[in-house]
Design a protein around this motif. Structure first.
Motif, PDB file in Angstrom:
ATOM      1  N   LEU A 178       0.783  -1.192  -0.126  1.00  0.00           N
ATOM      2  CA  LEU A 178       0.185   0.094   0.120  1.00  0.00           C
ATOM      3  C   LEU A 178       0.854   1.469   0.001  1.00  0.00           C
ATOM      4  N   PHE A 179       1.756   1.129   0.855  1.00  0.00           N
ATOM      5  CA  PHE A 179       2.871   2.441   0.789  1.00  0.00           C
ATOM      6  C   PHE A 179       3.579   2.609  -0.711  1.00  0.00           C
ATOM      7  N   ALA A 180       3.990   1.306  -1.202  1.00  0.00           N
ATOM      8  CA  ALA A 180       4.551   1.532  -2.484  1.00  0.00           C
ATOM      9  C   ALA A 180       3.549   2.118  -3.567  1.00  0.00           C
ATOM     10  N   LEU A 181       2.260   1.521  -3.480  1.00  0.00           N
ATOM     11  CA  LEU A 181       1.410   2.204  -4.399  1.00  0.00           C
ATOM     12  C   LEU A 181       0.831   3.842  -4.266  1.00  0.00           C
ATOM     13  N   CYS A 182       0.901   4.113  -2.959  1.00  0.00           N
ATOM     14  CA  CYS A 182       0.619   5.547  -2.627  1.00  0.00           C
ATOM     15  C   CYS A 182       1.762   6.295  -3.022  1.00  0.00           C
ATOM     16  N   GLN A 183       2.905   5.915  -2.748  1.00  0.00           N
ATOM     17  CA  GLN A 183       4.267   6.569  -3.438  1.00  0.00           C
ATOM     18  C   GLN A 183       4.003   7.036  -4.885  1.00  0.00           C
ATOM     19  N   HIS A 184       3.645   5.799  -5.734  1.00  0.00           N
ATOM     20  CA  HIS A 184       3.521   5.961  -7.103  1.00  0.00           C
ATOM     21  C   HIS A 184       2.331   6.882  -7.495  1.00  0.00           C
ATOM     22  N   LEU A 185       1.301   6.757  -6.781  1.00  0.00           N
ATOM     23  CA  LEU A 185       0.099   7.529  -7.241  1.00  0.00           C
ATOM     24  C   LEU A 185       0.233   9.084  -6.851  1.00  0.00           C
ATOM     25  N   ASN A 186       0.874   9.210  -5.774  1.00  0.00           N
ATOM     26  CA  ASN A 186       1.137  10.493  -5.468  1.00  0.00           C
ATOM     27  C   ASN A 186       2.152  11.429  -6.088  1.00  0.00           C
ATOM     28  N   ALA A 187       3.363  10.465  -6.662  1.00  0.00           N
ATOM     29  CA  ALA A 187       4.236  11.183  -7.513  1.00  0.00           C
ATOM     30  C   ALA A 187       3.617  11.579  -8.927  1.00  0.00           C
ATOM     31  N   TYR A 188       2.752  10.515  -9.360  1.00  0.00           N
ATOM     32  CA  TYR A 188       2.191  10.637 -10.675  1.00  0.00           C
ATOM     33  C   TYR A 188       1.180  12.150 -10.621  1.00  0.00           C
ATOM     34  N   ALA A 189       0.363  11.971  -9.427  1.00  0.00           N
ATOM     35  CA  ALA A 189      -0.600  13.103  -9.233  1.00  0.00           C
ATOM     36  C   ALA A 189       0.389  14.606  -9.384  1.00  0.00           C
ATOM     37  N   GLY A 190       1.534  14.524  -8.581  1.00  0.00           N
ATOM     38  CA  GLY A 190       2.300  15.755  -8.325  1.00  0.00           C
ATOM     39  C   GLY A 190       2.881  16.164  -9.851  1.00  0.00           C
ATOM     40  N   ARG A 191       3.325  15.148 -10.706  1.00  0.00           N
ATOM     41  CA  ARG A 191       3.966  15.557 -11.976  1.00  0.00           C
ATOM     42  C   ARG A 191       2.595  16.144 -12.936  1.00  0.00           C
ATOM     43  N   LYS A 192       1.541  15.327 -12.906  1.00  0.00           N
ATOM     44  CA  LYS A 192       0.560  15.831 -13.754  1.00  0.00           C
ATOM     45  C   LYS A 192       0.039  17.136 -13.057  1.00  0.00           C
ATOM     46  N   TYR A 193      -0.027  17.371 -11.971  1.00  0.00           N
ATOM     47  CA  TYR A 193      -0.274  18.823 -11.534  1.00  0.00           C
ATOM     48  C   TYR A 193       0.546  20.030 -11.798  1.00  0.00           C
ATOM     49  N   GLN A 194       1.672  19.788 -11.850  1.00  0.00           N
ATOM     50  CA  GLN A 194       2.867  20.520 -12.402  1.00  0.00           C
ATOM     51  C   GLN A 194       2.629  20.881 -14.090  1.00  0.00           C
ATOM     52  N   ALA A 195       2.524  19.756 -14.728  1.00  0.00           N
ATOM     53  CA  ALA A 195       2.258  20.052 -16.086  1.00  0.00           C
ATOM     54  C   ALA A 195       0.817  20.634 -16.436  1.00  0.00           C
ATOM     55  N   LEU A 239      13.026  14.505 -17.954  1.00  0.00           N
ATOM     56  CA  LEU A 239      12.533  12.997 -17.763  1.00  0.00           C
ATOM     57  C   LEU A 239      12.790  12.581 -16.333  1.00  0.00           C
ATOM     58  N   TYR A 240      11.585  11.983 -15.924  1.00  0.00           N
ATOM     59  CA  TYR A 240      11.511  11.519 -14.561  1.00  0.00           C
ATOM     60  C   TYR A 240      11.624   9.967 -14.585  1.00  0.00           C
ATOM     61  N   ARG A 241      13.162   9.476 -14.188  1.00  0.00           N
ATOM     62  CA  ARG A 241      13.264   8.234 -14.256  1.00  0.00           C
ATOM     63  C   ARG A 241      12.623   7.657 -12.683  1.00  0.00           C
ATOM     64  N   ASP A 242      12.722   8.147 -11.841  1.00  0.00           N
ATOM     65  CA  ASP A 242      12.367   7.916 -10.495  1.00  0.00           C
ATOM     66  C   ASP A 242      10.667   7.900 -10.530  1.00  0.00           C
ATOM     67  N   LEU A 243       9.982   6.910 -10.766  1.00  0.00           N
ATOM     68  CA  LEU A 243       8.341   6.996 -11.022  1.00  0.00           C
ATOM     69  C   LEU A 243       7.654   7.611  -9.481  1.00  0.00           C
ATOM     70  N   THR A 244       8.720   7.536  -8.325  1.00  0.00           N
ATOM     71  CA  THR A 244       8.140   7.773  -7.176  1.00  0.00           C
ATOM     72  C   THR A 244       8.416   9.508  -6.904  1.00  0.00           C
ATOM     73  N   GLY A 245       9.136   9.831  -7.780  1.00  0.00           N
ATOM     74  CA  GLY A 245       9.472  11.362  -7.509  1.00  0.00           C
ATOM     75  C   GLY A 245       8.635  12.463  -8.328  1.00  0.00           C
ATOM     76  N   THR A 246       8.798  13.634  -8.058  1.00  0.00           N
ATOM     77  CA  THR A 246       8.140  14.736  -8.585  1.00  0.00           C
ATOM     78  C   THR A 246       9.229  15.868  -9.113  1.00  0.00           C
ATOM     79  N   LEU A 247      10.552  15.541  -8.850  1.00  0.00           N
ATOM     80  CA  LEU A 247      11.347  16.306  -9.730  1.00  0.00           C
ATOM     81  C   LEU A 247      11.971  15.360 -10.800  1.00  0.00           C
ATOM     82  N   PRO A 248      12.450  16.179 -11.984  1.00  0.00           N
ATOM     83  CA  PRO A 248      13.187  15.271 -12.949  1.00  0.00           C
ATOM     84  C   PRO A 248      14.471  15.045 -12.500  1.00  0.00           C
ATOM     85  N   THR A 249      14.892  13.607 -13.003  1.00  0.00           N
ATOM     86  CA  THR A 249      16.081  12.987 -13.036  1.00  0.00           C
ATOM     87  C   THR A 249      16.999  13.520 -14.159  1.00  0.00           C
ATOM     88  N   ASP A 250      16.693  13.903 -15.271  1.00  0.00           N
ATOM     89  CA  ASP A 250      17.543  14.187 -16.409  1.00  0.00           C
ATOM     90  C   ASP A 250      16.736  15.289 -16.975  1.00  0.00           C
TER      91      ASP A 250
END
Length: 300
Positions: A178-195, A239-250
């Motif tokens: 559940l925590f892993a799923l929460c991380q992925h969903l929050n990171a996706y939501a954060g990236r989408k929010y920024q875009a 490019l966001y290689r880390d799918l649990t992050g909201t800042l780009p890696t590249d």
């Protein structure tokens, strides 16, 4: 000689005399008083902010301690249900024991954006996503509490690696799943929010459409930043290689049409690249829109 001296005192002769000098002193005193007042107000605001930060840190520590305590309760409850302890128990008793564990899990997750409710066959977990204190989309995962545990229904987007996470953790550690799923969903939501913020709030700075994939971990766009006499467009690919992050890696930034431009534009390009790596996308463009002076020391 006395009339000339009087003329000097009343300010009608020479360079303005004593009255002009007194006016300058009064002006300097007024400016000094104004600066002192501003400094005092700034100090008061700084003290208030420090106090607020201290309170927020204390609240954060209390929440972390509460989550840790709840997790310990869940682990103890889960450990109490060993396979050999289910021997001789009816199916109904095993199910009731699992429900009790599920209740403990839901109680522990109350502070983490996870909430849920018991169903006739198990438990339905709701995951509320957020970014920068903005509540975003909510998703659910309906779990059937039987061996093996399985997902009955869910609203998780297809591009989130739900099956992979379930295969890795669902049968062995439901909390980790559940925590892993929460991380992925929050990171996706954060990236989408920024875009979305970039498209909606700063379209005037874009010179073309924003291109993004469904996961919002690859963003491409061109933009312009007015810098006095020249307005040179830039192209960016994040490019966001880390799918649990909201800042780009590249981050790749190119300055278009730079032939004949001074070397300072290369420093601007490098500074932009560092900004996009350090701050959320919409915050960078907010600083561009305000015309804030770019720190050219931000190079890498």
């Amino acid at each position: 000689m006395e009339p000339a001296s009087a003329a000097g005192l009343d300010g009608e002769g020479g360079g303005g005399g004593v009255l002009s000098y007194l006016e300058r002193l009064e002006m300097q005193a007024s400016l000094s008083h104004e600066k002192s007042g501003k400094l005092q107000r700034t100090q008061t605001e700084a003290n208030a902010l420090r106090s607020k930060i201290q309170k927020l840190r204390q609240l954060r520590n209390e929440l972390k301690a509460e989550v840790t305590r709840r997790q310990a309760l869940v682990q103890a409850a889960t450990a109490s249900l060993e396979p050999d302890q289910t021997v001789g128990m009816s199916e109904q008793e095993v199910l009731e024991r699992r429900w009790e564990n599920a209740k403990a899990i839901l109680q522990a997750y109350r502070f983490t954006g996870l909430r849920g409710q018991l169903t006739s066959r198990g438990v339905c977990i709701h995951i509320d996503t957020a970014f920068e204190d903005h509540l975003l989309d909510s998703y659910f995962v309906d779990l059937v509490l039987q061996k093996p545990l399985r997902i009955r229904h869910h609203s998780v987007p297809a591009f989130i690696p739900l099956e992979k996470m379930a295969a890795q953790h669902l049968q062995t550690d439901i909390q980790r799943f559940l925590f892993a799923l929460c991380q992925h969903l929050n990171a996706y939501a954060g990236r989408k929010y920024q875009a979305d913020r970039l498209q909606d709030d700063f379209a005037a700075l874009l010179t073309g459409p924003l291109q993004r994939n469904s996961l919002c971990n690859v963003l491409s766009f061109t933009y312009k930043v007015d810098s006095g006499a020249q307005c040179v467009p830039f192209s960016a690919r994040l490019l966001y290689r880390d799918l649990t992050g909201t800042l780009p890696t590249d981050v790749t930034i190119a300055c278009l049409g730079t032939e004949g431009l001074p070397s300072s534009w290369e420093r601007r390009r490098a500074a932009h690249r560092t900004l996009f790596s350090m701050k959320p996308l919409h915050q960078v463009f907010a600083s561009f829109a305000r015309g804030e002076k770019l720190d050219l020391s931000l190079t890498s």
